[in-house]
Design a protein around this motif. Sequence first.
Motif, PDB file in Angstrom:
ATOM      1  N   SER A   1      30.657  52.333  44.614  1.00  0.00           N
ATOM      2  CA  SER A   1      32.018  51.930  45.440  1.00  0.00           C
ATOM      3  C   SER A   1      32.243  53.081  46.459  1.00  0.00           C
ATOM      4  CB  SER A   1      33.244  51.748  44.422  1.00  0.00           C
ATOM      5  OG  SER A   1      32.664  50.699  43.534  1.00  0.00           O
ATOM      6  N   LEU A   2      32.862  52.688  47.390  1.00  0.00           N
ATOM      7  CA  LEU A   2      33.201  53.841  48.708  1.00  0.00           C
ATOM      8  C   LEU A   2      34.606  53.866  48.937  1.00  0.00           C
ATOM      9  CD1 LEU A   2      30.005  52.735  50.633  1.00  0.00           C
ATOM     10  CD2 LEU A   2      30.253  54.993  49.359  1.00  0.00           C
ATOM     11  N   LEU A   3      35.355  55.078  48.945  1.00  0.00           N
ATOM     12  CA  LEU A   3      36.452  54.946  49.094  1.00  0.00           C
ATOM     13  C   LEU A   3      36.748  55.988  50.573  1.00  0.00           C
ATOM     14  CD1 LEU A   3      39.716  54.721  48.311  1.00  0.00           C
ATOM     15  CD2 LEU A   3      39.326  56.947  47.270  1.00  0.00           C
TER      16      LEU A   3
ATOM     17  N   ASP B   1      29.853  45.732  44.382  1.00  0.00           N
ATOM     18  CA  ASP B   1      29.914  44.248  43.461  1.00  0.00           C
ATOM     19  C   ASP B   1      30.366  44.651  42.205  1.00  0.00           C
ATOM     20  OD1 ASP B   1      28.500  42.967  45.477  1.00  0.00           O
ATOM     21  OD2 ASP B   1      26.896  42.419  44.426  1.00  0.00           O
ATOM     22  N   ALA B   2      31.455  45.888  42.127  1.00  0.00           N
ATOM     23  CA  ALA B   2      31.872  46.130  40.929  1.00  0.00           C
ATOM     24  C   ALA B   2      32.915  45.097  40.345  1.00  0.00           C
ATOM     25  CB  ALA B   2      32.435  47.410  40.986  1.00  0.00           C
ATOM     26  N   ILE B   3      33.476  44.524  41.460  1.00  0.00           N
ATOM     27  CA  ILE B   3      34.374  43.472  41.237  1.00  0.00           C
ATOM     28  C   ILE B   3      34.352  42.419  42.573  1.00  0.00           C
ATOM     29  CG2 ILE B   3      36.961  42.772  40.863  1.00  0.00           C
ATOM     30  CD1 ILE B   3      37.455  45.543  39.744  1.00  0.00           C
ATOM     31  N   PHE B   4      34.489  41.271  42.218  1.00  0.00           N
ATOM     32  CA  PHE B   4      34.503  40.179  43.296  1.00  0.00           C
ATOM     33  C   PHE B   4      35.910  39.817  43.381  1.00  0.00           C
ATOM     34  CE2 PHE B   4      29.990  38.305  42.904  1.00  0.00           C
ATOM     35  CZ  PHE B   4      29.244  39.399  42.835  1.00  0.00           C
ATOM     36  N   ASN B   5      36.062  39.209  44.630  1.00  0.00           N
ATOM     37  CA  ASN B   5      37.358  38.687  44.978  1.00  0.00           C
ATOM     38  C   ASN B   5      36.959  37.055  45.499  1.00  0.00           C
ATOM     39  OD1 ASN B   5      40.209  38.057  45.181  1.00  0.00           O
ATOM     40  ND2 ASN B   5      40.169  38.779  47.172  1.00  0.00           N
ATOM     41  N   VAL B   6      36.190  36.170  44.811  1.00  0.00           N
ATOM     42  CA  VAL B   6      35.986  35.120  45.222  1.00  0.00           C
ATOM     43  C   VAL B   6      36.868  34.201  44.204  1.00  0.00           C
ATOM     44  CG1 VAL B   6      34.155  33.356  45.415  1.00  0.00           C
ATOM     45  CG2 VAL B   6      33.872  35.630  45.891  1.00  0.00           C
TER      46      VAL B   6
ATOM     47  N   ALA C   1      33.862  49.846  36.150  1.00  0.00           N
ATOM     48  CA  ALA C   1      34.864  49.346  37.224  1.00  0.00           C
ATOM     49  C   ALA C   1      36.303  49.856  36.854  1.00  0.00           C
ATOM     50  CB  ALA C   1      35.014  47.705  37.002  1.00  0.00           C
ATOM     51  N   HIS C   2      36.661  50.417  35.765  1.00  0.00           N
ATOM     52  CA  HIS C   2      37.817  51.022  35.288  1.00  0.00           C
ATOM     53  C   HIS C   2      38.236  52.390  36.186  1.00  0.00           C
ATOM     54  CE1 HIS C   2      39.610  48.624  32.100  1.00  0.00           C
ATOM     55  NE2 HIS C   2      38.348  48.156  32.006  1.00  0.00           N
TER      56      HIS C   2
END
Length: 239
Positions: A163-165, A176-181, A202-203
């Motif tokens: 993931s990138l911040l 792809d750690a979490i989807f928003n679909v 993901a935590h």
Amino acid sequence: MAKDLVVPLAPNVWRIPLVRDLVNGFILRDDDGQVTLVDMGLSSSGPKVIAALGAIGAAPSDVTRLLLTHAHPDHAGGAAHVARETGRGFTVHHGDAAYAVEGSSPPRDRSFLLGRLVDRFSRPGRDFEPLTVEREMTDGEVLPIAGGLRVVHTPGHSPGHVSLLHEESRTLITGDAIFNVLGLRWPVKAFCTDFRMTQQTAHLLGELDYDVAAFTHGTELRDRPREAIRAFLGRHRPS
Ligand SMILES: [Zn+2]
């Protein structure tokens, strides 16, 4: 027209909807005009990534860095086209680098039937065109991109998934750690290398600070996204 090609997320940060809002790439721009691209969608998405550059007034020659959150065909599929158009190589986490070079997906979770089936059809060079990896990124590193892009290693979906911040604009790209679909959800279990690890790592995303959460699959959250992600994680603890 430009409106359809990119969605502004923050100053100098855009989402590229590559398959409607279901598959996304991202653009980050430095103050000096250098452009970084993150994820290139499916094999048919490469030209869309290049067209998105035009929508922000940039050219392929402005692109100095190409990043992948991980080496799956719906992220790396358009990558070879973009590499040819820009003349650049890729920055990938060590855990996925060999797969990116080979053009193959990391192993799927074999505790699921679908994972075993998909694995059987995976062949080097067949999942996506092989890529040149010129740099490996490591967990915690702040890449000199658009004022600083922090690498957060979130393995599980793949060994080298990140993931990138973007700290300056407080924008998180979850990968792809979490989807928003249709709401926040986990990626498809069988397409993860280790689904349980996906849930555990993901935590880390609940501990970061950001005002926008952007997803490689689905639309962004702009209203208290960390609270939404924390609530999701709280409801879906690893079993
Ligand atoms: Zn993936």
